[in-house]
Design an enzyme around this catalytic site. Structure first.
Site, short mmCIF file in Angstrom:
data_model
loop_
_atom_site.label_atom_id
_atom_site.label_comp_id
_atom_site.label_asym_id
_atom_site.label_seq_id
_atom_site.Cartn_x
_atom_site.Cartn_y
_atom_site.Cartn_z
CE LYS A 106 -24.68 26.29 -13.75
NZ LYS A 106 -23.39 26.09 -14.40
CD GLN A 139 -20.60 28.36 -14.78
OE1 GLN A 139 -21.14 27.50 -14.11
NE2 GLN A 139 -21.10 28.81 -15.90
CG ASP A 181 -21.02 20.55 -15.24
OD1 ASP A 181 -22.17 20.91 -15.55
OD2 ASP A 181 -20.13 21.33 -14.84
N1 GUN Z 1 -20.78 27.22 -18.50
C1 GUN Z 1 -21.91 27.36 -19.24
N2 GUN Z 1 -22.71 26.29 -19.07
C2 GUN Z 1 -22.09 25.48 -18.20
C3 GUN Z 1 -22.43 24.21 -17.62
O1 GUN Z 1 -23.47 23.61 -17.89
N3 GUN Z 1 -21.52 23.71 -16.77
C4 GUN Z 1 -20.36 24.33 -16.46
N4 GUN Z 1 -19.52 23.74 -15.61
N5 GUN Z 1 -20.01 25.49 -16.98
C5 GUN Z 1 -20.88 26.06 -17.84
#
Ligand code: GUN
Length: 297
Positions: free
Chosen positions: A53, A97, A120
């Protein structure tokens, strides 16, 4: 008939290019979209995701702020960090996350994020805005799925869509997006009776179950668009680890009109959509002064 492959890597690359181009324009206005990424603990998969990311954010010209905290961090400490990021003017998007370590109240932490910085799209305010058809930040994976569906067809109105999976992160927002695009939508789940027959009615089938090859080839309506959200690690016949989706891909190929592969389908879209959501959060923070947010083409 053999299905057309929907190339998520190529579509995601084009989206990242659009994001980078818009970010370069915003820089002319002195605006650099900023993404804060909060990672708690040492979960290896989360470390890989967060690394991707931040790398892709930087490549698109975004600023990122990394917060790595020990697994012993308390709910109160995390909420205090989120509140600090809510108040930080150069942070336009906040991503915590998941999963958070056991013992942390994840719902309370996510609820503390300013909905306008919730890139998100997990906050109840964004889920509510989406359900009401208002301008909302949409969770990245279903948003990416919608973009891939639109690669396969521009005519969604009246199509029968079946979403298999009812999670807050994928299934429910996916169903809302398809409804907004005038599909007739059914959400199926583990308690659905005769899933095979229901899937056979689908012009658009989105599989988000988390079980390898759960959707058989003869469940696919001839010509259907099949979007496979699953990423399951299995041991292949050669004894090696292999990634497979929720759809039996090889068996689906002769039936589907278009299908996403795993890997290389939905997966690459998620981070590209996160970058789009962050740039759009930055644009919206200026209330019309720097033009309109990026849309789904
Ligand atoms: N963990 C796995 N996929 C995601 C996501 O798209 N966003 C977040 N915040 N955590 C994750």
């Amino acid at each position: 008939m053999t299905a057309t492959l929907i190339d998520g890597r190529a579509v995601a690359e084009r989206l990242r290019e659009r994001v980078a181009a818009r970010t370069a324009e915003l820089a002319q206005h002195g605006l650099i979209p900023g993404l804060a990424v909060v990672l708690v603990g040492e979960d290896p998969a989360s470390q890989v995701y967060v690394g991707s990311k931040t790398k892709q954010a930087a490549a698109a010209g975004l600023r990122h702020f990394d917060h790595r905290l020990p697994a012993t961090t308390s709910t109160a400490e995390l909420i205090a960090l989120v509140e600090k990021l809510n108040a930080q003017a150069d942070v336009h998007g906040i991503l915590v996350q998941l999963p958070l370590p056991a013992g942390v109240d994840s719902a309370a932490v996510l609820a503390a994020i300013d909905p306008d910085k919730d890139v998100d799209g997990f906050h109840a305010v964004n889920a509510g805005r989406l359900a009401l058809g208002q301008e909302a930040t949409v969770p990245c994976t279903p948003l990416g799925c919608l973009i891939l569906i639109r690669e396969a067809t521009r005519e969604l109105a009246g199509k029968r869509a079946v979403v298999v999976g009812r999670s807050n992160i994928v299934g429910k927002p996916m169903a809302q997006l398809l409804l907004q695009n005038d599909c007739t939508v059914t959400i199926a789940h583990s308690r659905t009776r005769d899933l095979a027959q229901l899937c056979r009615e689908a012009d658009i089938l989105v599989a988000a179950i988390g079980r390898p090859k759960a959707i058989a080839g003869d469940w696919i309506r001839p010509g259907a668009i099949v979007i496979d959200v699953g990423i399951n690690r299995i041991v292949g016949p050669d004894g090696k680890n292999k990634l497979v989706g929720d759809v039996d891909f090889e068996a689906a190929l002769p039936h589907a009109g278009a299908i996403t592969p795993v890997p290389g389908g939905v997966g690459p879209m998620t981070i590209a959509c996160l970058l789009m959501n962050t740039v759009n959060a930055a644009i919206r923070s200026k209330a019309g002064a720097v033009g309109a947010p990026l849309g789904v083409k």
